[in-house]
Design an enzyme around this catalytic site. Sequence first.
Site, PDB file in Angstrom:
ATOM      1  N   LEU A   1       0.822  -1.222   0.000  1.00 22.63           N
ATOM      2  CA  LEU A   1       0.000   0.000   0.000  1.00 22.63           C
ATOM      3  C   LEU A   1       0.853   1.268   0.000  1.00 22.63           C
ATOM      4  O   LEU A   1       1.894   1.337   0.651  1.00 22.63           O
ATOM      5  CB  LEU A   1      -0.906   0.002   1.242  1.00 22.63           C
ATOM      6  CG  LEU A   1      -1.863  -1.193   1.371  1.00 22.63           C
ATOM      7  CD1 LEU A   1      -2.745  -1.032   2.607  1.00 22.63           C
ATOM      8  CD2 LEU A   1      -2.729  -1.368   0.128  1.00 22.63           C
TER       9      LEU A   1
ATOM     10  N   GLY B   1      -1.502   6.345  -2.784  1.00 22.47           N
ATOM     11  CA  GLY B   1      -2.587   6.217  -3.758  1.00 22.47           C
ATOM     12  C   GLY B   1      -3.701   5.341  -3.179  1.00 22.47           C
ATOM     13  O   GLY B   1      -4.879   5.709  -3.188  1.00 22.47           O
ATOM     14  N   HIS B   2      -3.316   4.167  -2.631  1.00 22.05           N
ATOM     15  CA  HIS B   2      -4.319   3.289  -2.011  1.00 22.05           C
ATOM     16  C   HIS B   2      -4.998   4.014  -0.831  1.00 22.05           C
ATOM     17  O   HIS B   2      -6.208   3.917  -0.633  1.00 22.05           O
ATOM     18  CB  HIS B   2      -3.667   2.026  -1.442  1.00 22.05           C
ATOM     19  CG  HIS B   2      -3.044   1.141  -2.478  1.00 22.05           C
ATOM     20  ND1 HIS B   2      -1.695   0.943  -2.561  1.00 22.05           N
ATOM     21  CD2 HIS B   2      -3.603   0.391  -3.450  1.00 22.05           C
ATOM     22  CE1 HIS B   2      -1.439   0.106  -3.552  1.00 22.05           C
ATOM     23  NE2 HIS B   2      -2.574  -0.252  -4.109  1.00 22.05           N
TER      24      HIS B   2
ATOM     25  N   LYS C   1      -5.285   5.810 -11.861  1.00 22.25           N
ATOM     26  CA  LYS C   1      -3.941   5.435 -12.319  1.00 22.25           C
ATOM     27  C   LYS C   1      -4.031   4.226 -13.267  1.00 22.25           C
ATOM     28  O   LYS C   1      -3.364   4.146 -14.273  1.00 22.25           O
ATOM     29  CB  LYS C   1      -3.081   5.132 -11.077  1.00 22.25           C
ATOM     30  CG  LYS C   1      -1.959   4.153 -11.234  1.00 22.25           C
ATOM     31  CD  LYS C   1      -0.756   4.810 -11.804  1.00 22.25           C
ATOM     32  CE  LYS C   1       0.450   3.920 -11.969  1.00 22.25           C
ATOM     33  NZ  LYS C   1       0.300   2.512 -11.952  1.00 22.25           N
TER      34      LYS C   1
END
Length: 281
Positions: A35, A38-39, A151
């Site tokens: 992770l 972004g996550h 993304k």
Amino acid sequence: MSAPIIRSLSELRSMVSGWKKSGETVGVVPTMGALHQGHLSLVRAAKEGCDRVIVTIFINPKQFNNPEDYEKYPRTEEDDAQKLSPFDVDAVYVPDGPTMYPEGFATNVSVGGLTDVLCGAHRPGHFDGVATVVSKLFMQTQADRAYFGEKDFQQLQVVTRLAADLDIPIEVIGCPTIREEDGLAMSSRNLLLSDRARVWAPELNAAMEEMADALLSGGDIADTRAKAIARIERAGFTEVEYLDLRACDTLEELNAPTRPARLLAAAWLAGVRLIDNIAVG
Ligand code: PAF
């Protein structure tokens, strides 16, 4: 507070059915771990939009068209759990291989059209693997909303299509790409870059931004693409798999941004395949 780690489907189901009985909405953030910010931005969006949030972590063998790529994919469960702890999610679902693909498993979910191009053309079977595991995760978690990063723009279109086609009652929500300060799109694969390659990597995004500006000023697609590819290769990338202007909804190829369009690229840097995409206009 650390979230409970759930490894069995029956435990997940009984937890979710309790929430549903009390009328609570459930959000899911499907991940393969490793992770990054972004996550975590997806987790933040899910926390804002839903009463209950499940993060799933499963490194899905079916979506790797290259077994070596699967082997070297970062596995960081403890670190992932720590990164999630400030978010107070309701469950981290970490099924094992046999839970997802028990002996005799024989079903394949395949989304036509959208998967014939871009990453689909270069990674045979990849999107079938994604569509199959995501369909299972949608049904296992029975979530009302699912959060995916822009993304992986093609993946976002594929999972939106499959949920609609299979009448899965879930809203698929796309969230903006999170970037490092130098423009590199955050990705678990960035962990595989050597220190030297990490310095060159942002050139992919810089060349795309330059190409997008040129297209918006009326530049020719072939000329602007050639210039961008030359810049990317000068930065040390060994192969640009694709660098295309595509319609946002159908992913059909465009010569100019005459409708909502996206520039999408995949390129290899020191043995690592990086992808990126940006809106054009
Ligand atoms: O984007 C990913 O990490 C994966 O493709 C997903 C959606 C978790 C399916 O394995």
